[in-house]
Structures are given as structure tokens and as C-alpha cells.
Design a protein around this motif. Sequence first.
Motif, short mmCIF file in Angstrom:
data_model
loop_
_atom_site.label_atom_id
_atom_site.label_comp_id
_atom_site.label_asym_id
_atom_site.label_seq_id
_atom_site.Cartn_x
_atom_site.Cartn_y
_atom_site.Cartn_z
N PHE A 94 0.85 -1.19 0.00
CA PHE A 94 0.00 0.00 0.00
C PHE A 94 0.89 1.24 0.00
N GLY A 95 1.81 1.28 -0.95
CA GLY A 95 2.82 2.33 -0.98
C GLY A 95 2.28 3.73 -1.17
N HIS A 96 1.05 3.86 -1.67
CA HIS A 96 0.48 5.19 -1.90
C HIS A 96 -0.01 5.84 -0.61
N VAL A 97 -0.20 5.04 0.44
CA VAL A 97 -0.75 5.57 1.69
C VAL A 97 0.34 6.27 2.48
N ARG A 98 0.05 7.46 2.97
CA ARG A 98 0.99 8.17 3.82
C ARG A 98 0.88 7.62 5.24
N LEU A 99 2.01 7.29 5.81
CA LEU A 99 2.03 6.47 7.03
C LEU A 99 2.58 7.25 8.23
N ILE A 100 1.79 7.26 9.31
CA ILE A 100 2.20 7.84 10.58
C ILE A 100 2.24 6.71 11.61
N VAL A 101 3.37 6.57 12.30
CA VAL A 101 3.52 5.50 13.29
C VAL A 101 3.53 6.11 14.68
N MET A 102 2.71 5.54 15.56
CA MET A 102 2.66 5.94 16.96
C MET A 102 3.39 4.89 17.79
N THR A 103 4.22 5.33 18.73
CA THR A 103 4.94 4.38 19.57
C THR A 103 5.47 5.07 20.81
N MET A 104 5.74 4.27 21.85
CA MET A 104 6.46 4.78 23.02
C MET A 104 7.90 4.26 23.02
N LEU A 105 8.24 3.41 22.06
CA LEU A 105 9.60 2.90 21.95
C LEU A 105 10.49 4.00 21.37
N SER A 106 11.67 4.16 21.94
CA SER A 106 12.47 5.33 21.55
C SER A 106 13.92 4.99 21.25
N HIS A 107 14.23 3.71 21.00
CA HIS A 107 15.61 3.39 20.68
C HIS A 107 15.96 3.96 19.30
N PRO A 108 17.10 4.64 19.17
CA PRO A 108 17.40 5.34 17.91
C PRO A 108 17.49 4.43 16.70
N CYS A 109 17.98 3.19 16.87
CA CYS A 109 18.08 2.33 15.68
C CYS A 109 16.70 1.93 15.19
N LEU A 110 15.73 1.79 16.09
CA LEU A 110 14.36 1.51 15.67
C LEU A 110 13.75 2.71 14.95
N LEU A 111 13.93 3.90 15.51
CA LEU A 111 13.38 5.10 14.89
C LEU A 111 13.95 5.29 13.49
N GLN A 112 15.26 5.08 13.34
CA GLN A 112 15.86 5.26 12.03
C GLN A 112 15.41 4.18 11.05
N ALA A 113 15.22 2.95 11.55
CA ALA A 113 14.72 1.89 10.68
C ALA A 113 13.33 2.24 10.14
N LEU A 114 12.49 2.84 10.98
CA LEU A 114 11.17 3.26 10.53
C LEU A 114 11.27 4.36 9.47
N LEU A 115 12.17 5.31 9.68
CA LEU A 115 12.36 6.36 8.68
C LEU A 115 12.87 5.77 7.37
N ASN A 116 13.72 4.75 7.45
CA ASN A 116 14.23 4.11 6.24
C ASN A 116 13.13 3.38 5.48
N LEU A 117 12.04 3.06 6.16
CA LEU A 117 10.88 2.44 5.51
C LEU A 117 9.92 3.49 4.95
N ASP A 118 10.38 4.74 4.89
CA ASP A 118 9.58 5.84 4.34
C ASP A 118 8.33 6.14 5.15
N VAL A 119 8.42 5.94 6.46
CA VAL A 119 7.35 6.41 7.34
C VAL A 119 7.36 7.94 7.30
#
Length: 244
Positions: free
Chosen positions: A106-131
Motif C-alpha cells: 500500500f505504498g500510496h498511503v501516507r504512514l504515521i507510526v505511533m509508539t512509546m519505543l524510543s531506541h534510535p536504531c528503531l526510529l531510524q529503521a522506521l524512517l528508512n521504511l519511508d514512514v
Amino acid sequence: MNPAQPLFSAAPLLWGDTPETPVLGMPGRTRIILADDHPVVLMGAEMALCPPFSQDFAIVAQAQSAEELVEHLEQKPCDILITDYAMPYGEFPDGLALIGYIRRHFGHVRLIVMTMLSHPCLLQALLNLDVCALFDKRSALPELKRATESVLHGRRYLCPTFARILHAQTLLSAGADKPSASLSERELEVVRMFVQGLSGRQIALQLNRSEKTISRQKRTAMDKLGLEHDGGLVEFARVSGLHV
């Protein structure tokens, strides 16, 4: 740098200076799907996005599991998806595996992720997935509307907390392409070998460690990444550029 200027701004971090034309799927309204395994969060998000007499957004569906979310995405067109990162109840994987699946199908959908997890490698991995946006669930809910409006106008959004964490780890500049940087060398070894298809026993033999140690190091890496399923570990290896 001006000495009077603070290192980190209290304002959210936004990317992109040129607003794009909003994607409107209904006359004057943007279609949104909400997903979270806690009904009270869904209720609060809907109240923040759709206050009385507001005509900006339309909540077209709500999901409380990954399976339900995928069903809605298949059946109900939407412009923006706002989803919790962790929805562990159900057979369909959550976390990075779910986000990766949504991005592929569903690449056309703009994606916002909500989380309380804050480890930097996780946050960057999400950004790398075009969140498009990362929202800290500890933030005030009205901030969610600001994040949604930023995404709607073609801007990438980070809440202030996550922006400071990523700046502190220098992952937005020199190391932005290496979300694995915060894992230890031994944890990375185990992750690389696991995603290559080796069992815990095989990894232990090759690294001359006990199976218990290998299991602990794999679990620690997954905890840092907020992962509950092995599929998420494979997705992390893919988006972080680990050789598999």
C-alpha cells in the motif's frame, strides 16, 4: 553556532519546505484509517483529529489488530494511515514486519507510526521504511493533528522527543544510513547469522558461545528494536543494509 541558540528546538522537526497539494479522497476531507490495540487510544485520536464541527478529516475505519488493519487497507481506500507500532495480539506480525508489508503493498498511503519505543536504531529503521511521521504516544494528543497536517502537506514529521534522540545519536547526519549502529558488535553478529537462516545451535557452534548466550543476545537486539516476531528482525536487516 550562536551561544544563545539551544542545541535542540522545542518545536517538532519537519522536513520539506515546499507544501504539496493535499490528497483528498472525499470532498474537502482526507480519509484516515486508525489502528491501535487500545480502544481508548483510538477514541482519543479520533477526538483529536475530528473535533465537533471539523470537516478536515474523515475516519473511514478503525482497527485493533494487524490482521484487521490489513483487511481495512484492502477494502477501504484511505489517504493517511495512523497506526500503533506494536499490536502483538494476532497471527499477523506487527512492528517492522507490518510496516514493511504496508509499504510494499500500500505504498500510496501516507504512514504515521505511533509508539512509546524510543531506541534510535528503531526510529531510524522506521524512517528508512519511508514512514512519513513518528509520533510519541506520551505526547499530548492535539500534537497528533499537527503531525497529520504536516504529512498531508508533504512534510516529514518527528515529535520533539524523537528528534532529540536521533540528533543525539547523530543518525540524521553522519550515520543516518546505519540504524544498526546502536546494536553491539556481538548482537549484530547474531542478527546477521540468524537472518541468513542459521539456528541458535549453529550460531553458537560457529561463534564458540553457548546457545543460552546466543539466545540472550538475539533477544536483547530484538528488545532494542521493539520486535516481538522473528519476521521483524528480517525486515530490520533488510532496511538497515545488513548483508544477508
